[in-house]
Enzyme design. Structure first.
Site, short mmCIF file in Angstrom:
data_model
loop_
_atom_site.label_atom_id
_atom_site.label_comp_id
_atom_site.label_asym_id
_atom_site.label_seq_id
_atom_site.Cartn_x
_atom_site.Cartn_y
_atom_site.Cartn_z
N LYS A 92 102.59 -5.46 26.48
CA LYS A 92 102.37 -4.39 27.54
C LYS A 92 101.61 -4.99 28.48
O LYS A 92 100.59 -5.08 28.23
CB LYS A 92 102.25 -3.42 26.68
CG LYS A 92 102.40 -2.41 27.65
CD LYS A 92 103.90 -2.02 27.65
CE LYS A 92 104.26 -0.69 29.04
NZ LYS A 92 104.85 -1.88 30.59
N GLN A 113 94.50 -7.90 29.71
CA GLN A 113 94.89 -6.28 28.98
C GLN A 113 94.54 -6.29 27.04
O GLN A 113 95.63 -4.79 26.67
CB GLN A 113 96.35 -6.53 29.43
CG GLN A 113 97.73 -5.22 29.65
CD GLN A 113 97.27 -4.50 30.61
OE1 GLN A 113 97.58 -4.51 31.80
NE2 GLN A 113 97.21 -3.47 30.35
N LYS A 116 92.10 -3.71 26.43
CA LYS A 116 92.33 -2.13 27.09
C LYS A 116 93.65 -1.90 25.98
O LYS A 116 93.20 -0.93 25.89
CB LYS A 116 93.29 -2.42 28.78
CG LYS A 116 92.54 -1.48 28.71
CD LYS A 116 94.20 -1.51 30.74
CE LYS A 116 92.87 -2.57 31.26
NZ LYS A 116 93.96 -2.01 33.01
N LYS A 128 100.93 -9.68 31.37
CA LYS A 128 100.37 -9.81 32.33
C LYS A 128 101.75 -11.10 33.10
O LYS A 128 101.92 -11.83 32.72
CB LYS A 128 99.49 -9.84 33.05
CG LYS A 128 99.08 -9.27 34.42
CD LYS A 128 98.73 -7.74 34.19
CE LYS A 128 98.61 -6.89 35.04
NZ LYS A 128 97.72 -5.41 35.61
N ASP A 168 101.34 -2.63 39.14
CA ASP A 168 100.14 -3.14 39.38
C ASP A 168 100.16 -3.24 41.09
O ASP A 168 101.20 -2.35 41.42
CB ASP A 168 100.26 -4.46 39.11
CG ASP A 168 97.83 -4.86 38.65
OD1 ASP A 168 97.56 -4.45 37.51
OD2 ASP A 168 97.90 -5.40 39.03
N SER A 379 101.47 4.85 29.48
CA SER A 379 103.39 4.08 29.41
C SER A 379 103.78 4.63 28.01
O SER A 379 104.87 3.45 27.70
CB SER A 379 102.40 2.49 29.89
OG SER A 379 102.72 2.54 31.24
P1 NDP Z 1 98.23 -0.84 45.23
O1 NDP Z 1 99.30 -1.53 45.61
O2 NDP Z 1 98.82 0.76 44.87
O3 NDP Z 1 96.94 -0.73 45.82
C1 NDP Z 1 96.59 -1.74 46.00
C2 NDP Z 1 94.87 -0.93 46.83
O4 NDP Z 1 94.11 -1.61 46.89
C3 NDP Z 1 95.19 -1.51 49.01
O5 NDP Z 1 94.89 -0.42 49.21
C4 NDP Z 1 95.57 -2.43 48.92
O6 NDP Z 1 95.42 -2.64 49.96
C5 NDP Z 1 93.83 -2.44 47.84
N1 NDP Z 1 93.96 -4.61 47.78
C6 NDP Z 1 94.30 -5.26 47.20
N2 NDP Z 1 93.84 -6.36 46.97
C7 NDP Z 1 93.63 -6.31 47.78
C8 NDP Z 1 92.12 -7.45 48.91
N3 NDP Z 1 92.33 -8.95 47.80
N4 NDP Z 1 91.21 -7.00 48.76
C9 NDP Z 1 91.18 -5.73 49.97
N5 NDP Z 1 91.92 -4.80 49.19
C10 NDP Z 1 93.00 -4.91 48.11
O7 NDP Z 1 97.59 -0.98 43.65
P2 NDP Z 1 97.35 -0.08 42.30
O8 NDP Z 1 96.49 1.06 43.13
O9 NDP Z 1 98.07 0.02 41.27
O10 NDP Z 1 96.15 -1.15 42.21
C11 NDP Z 1 94.77 -1.37 41.80
C12 NDP Z 1 94.43 -1.88 41.55
O11 NDP Z 1 94.13 -1.13 39.99
C13 NDP Z 1 94.47 -3.04 40.81
O12 NDP Z 1 92.93 -4.31 40.40
C14 NDP Z 1 95.38 -2.94 39.65
O13 NDP Z 1 95.01 -3.94 38.70
C15 NDP Z 1 94.14 -1.91 38.72
N6 NDP Z 1 95.12 -1.70 37.68
C16 NDP Z 1 96.40 -0.29 38.02
C17 NDP Z 1 97.20 0.19 36.85
C18 NDP Z 1 98.18 1.28 37.70
O14 NDP Z 1 98.87 1.79 36.80
N7 NDP Z 1 98.93 0.55 38.56
C19 NDP Z 1 96.44 0.62 35.28
C20 NDP Z 1 95.32 -0.47 35.94
C21 NDP Z 1 94.49 -1.54 36.35
P3 NDP Z 1 96.19 -3.36 51.14
O15 NDP Z 1 97.57 -1.90 51.16
O16 NDP Z 1 95.79 -3.24 52.34
O17 NDP Z 1 96.31 -5.16 50.29
O1 2IT Z 2 96.23 -3.21 34.91
C1 2IT Z 2 97.75 -2.35 33.66
O2 2IT Z 2 96.50 -1.83 32.92
C2 2IT Z 2 98.72 -1.40 34.45
N1 2IT Z 2 98.42 -2.00 35.61
C3 2IT Z 2 99.03 -1.01 33.25
C4 2IT Z 2 100.00 -1.77 32.65
C5 2IT Z 2 101.01 -0.82 32.12
O3 2IT Z 2 101.77 -1.65 31.33
O4 2IT Z 2 101.37 -0.10 31.91
#
Ligand code: NDP
Ligand code: 2IT
Length: 447
Positions: A92, A113, A116, A128, A168, A379
């Site tokens: 997952k 992961q 977590k 992942k 992600d 999830s």
């Molecule tokens: P999104 O794609 O929705 O958003 C990512 C955001 O981070 C955007 O604003 C993006 O800006 C910015 N970003 C990404 N890469 C960079 C970079 N190299 N430098 C600066 N800004 C950057 O992703 P998520 O919100 O889903 O994910 C954000 C973080 O949270 C990640 O680390 C992910 O692994 C983590 N995460 C996500 C989960 C989920 O459920 N979605 C669960 C747990 C953790 P831009 O658009 O300009 O690239």
């Molecule tokens: O980093 C994370 O925990 C996620 N991107 C969510 C993973 C999931 O299976 O919901």
């Protein structure tokens, strides 16, 4: 040899066997360097080489993803899916589409992961995946064709009892829709539980979209509670403006905090009166624009191209963008400016040197594998609803999420105390997660 002496050797072997995968090395180091006291207490973990086994993924898939752009030109991306551990449940973890993706990033994320997912207490293993495909500036048609090709290569390795991806960076509701549609078409099965983060209109769970951001704020709330502090009235900054950041901002505002800044990879916006979330959602979620467009709607706000969000004074800082976005100097500035809590919505956003600064300053610091576990936990709740062909209400699901985050916090807090490191959530989270995985590994024998 004492268990703790083995750690150096194990880490050295990981670096040697996985050359160039620097983010993976960083993630392994951060976990194994906290496990010495556990190994000393449990010689059977050493004897059965549990850490060595955990550091080697159970399986790693790398595949070609050919697709055609709108001009008819053939493009080739690289796809990945790494299954790290399936002792607690099916693989997952999310899929990341970003040009920086390579095996080292997927492995760091998959490794995190494992722990977590174990921390959530729910039956999910760690994995992942993703691609170096860059979704920025692509049309809907291009995104769809890419997702279809990606799934065509991956589908035979997935299944609700085998491997269950989600989103992600660069993978949200739209991409999950295209991926699920292609899976359904190829397999001739409406197997809802094969992907999470689906739209609630066709098998998804309410609150999954909000869960990571909300959960990070719930975790922050718990860390502050044990210090007799709260969120209400606090000034906050949240990096990023994607899925995690937007819903972290939403929950902070609901709890009475003021969020004065957020960002994307092009820069930072500062709105001293508090970010207008409706406008921000319109800019980022509906129009998929750069964050600078926010200023067109809010004349009093400022956009700073390539600005550093950690320069902005705040009580609470939530890094919600990407790995290593907050370094030692940033951490020092946050502390000097009066920051009292940092919780990681992103995975590994703070460098090891930055983490040390927070710990030495004694501020509340919640590492990603604990603080952002609400996303994957929800999830797992989505999988539960799919398996029972049920759909829960928003209120019920949010209550479950809050309880899960409270439990994670409590387990991490108590375990840190048990090991003589009160208030250290890094040690707490790593040990709780590792022990759960370790007990299952011992039960299953050498596999
Ligand atoms: P999104 O794609 O929705 O958003 C990512 C955001 O981070 C955007 O604003 C993006 O800006 C910015 N970003 C990404 N890469 C960079 C970079 N190299 N430098 C600066 N800004 C950057 O992703 P998520 O919100 O889903 O994910 C954000 C973080 O949270 C990640 O680390 C992910 O692994 C983590 N995460 C996500 C989960 C989920 O459920 N979605 C669960 C747990 C953790 P831009 O658009 O300009 O690239
Ligand atoms: O980093 C994370 O925990 C996620 N991107 C969510 C993973 C999931 O299976 O919901």
């Amino acid at each position: 040899m004492r268990g703790s002496d083995r750690i150096e050797q194990i880490y050295g072997d990981v670096v040697r066997r996985n050359p160039g995968e620097i983010e993976f090395h960083q993630a392994v180091k951060e976990v194994v360097e906290t496990l010495g006291p556990v190994l000393d207490k449990h010689p059977e973990y050493v004897e059965h080489k549990l850490i060595e086994r955990i550091c080697e993924p159970e399986r790693q898939l790398i595949f070609r993803v050919p697709w055609q752009d709108d001009r008819g030109e053939v493009q080739i991306a690289r796809g990945f899916r790494v299954g790290f551990s399936s002792v607690l449940g099916p693989y997952k973890g999310g899929l990341r589409f970003h040009p920086s993706v390579y095996l080292g990033i997927i492995k760091f994320l998959g490794f995190e992961q494992i722990f977590k997912n174990a921390l959530t207490g729910l039956p999910i293993g760690g994995a992942k995946g993703g691609s170096d495909f860059d979704p920025k500036g692509k049309s809907d048609g291009e995104i769809m064709r890419f997702c279809q090709s990606f799934m065509t290569s991956l589908y035979s390795h997935l299944g609700e009892y085998t491997d269950v991806p989600a989103g992600d960076i660069g993978v949200g509701g739209r991409e999950i829709g295209y991926l699920f549609g292609q899976y359904k078409r190829i397999t001739n099965r409406y197997e809802s539980g094969v992907l999470t983060g689906k739209s609630p209109e066709w098998g998804g769970a309410l609150v999954r979209r909000e869960a990571t951001g909300y959960g990070t704020v719930f975790f922050t709330e718990e860390m502050l509670k044990v210090r007799d502090q709260g969120i209400e009235g606090r000034t906050c900054v949240v990096s990023g403006s994607g899925n995690v950041a937007l819903y972290a901002i939403e929950k902070l505002q609901q709890l009475g905090a003021k969020v004065v800044a957020c960002s994307d990879s092009s820069g930072v916006i500062i709105d001293e009166r508090g970010v207008d979330l409706d406008v921000l959602k319109e800019v980022k979620m509906v129009h998929r624009q750069r964050i600078s467009s926010y200023v067109d709607h809010h004349g009093d706000s400022k956009f700073i191209a390539n600005g550093n969000i950690w320069d902005i004074p705040c009580h609470i800082a939530l890094p919600c963008a990407t790995q290593n976005e907050l370094g030692e100097e940033d951490a020092r500035r946050l502390v000097a400016n009066g920051c009292i809590a940092v919780a990681e919505g992103a995975n590994m956003p703070t460098t090891p040197q930055g983490v040390r600064v927070f710990q030495e300053a004694g501020i509340a610091y919640g590492p990603g594998k604990a603080a952002n576990a609400g996303g994957v936990a929800t999830s797992a709740l989505e999988m539960q609803q799919n398996a029972s062909r049920d759909a829960w209400t928003f209120e019920h699901t949010e209550r479950r999420l809050r309880e899960i985050m409270q439990n994670i916090h409590q387990n991490c807090f108590e375990t840190a105390e048990e090991f003589g490191s009160a208030g250290n959530y890094v040690i707490g989270a790593n040990i709780v997660g590792f022990r759960r995985v370790a007990q299952a590994m011992l039960a299953f024998g050498v596999i």
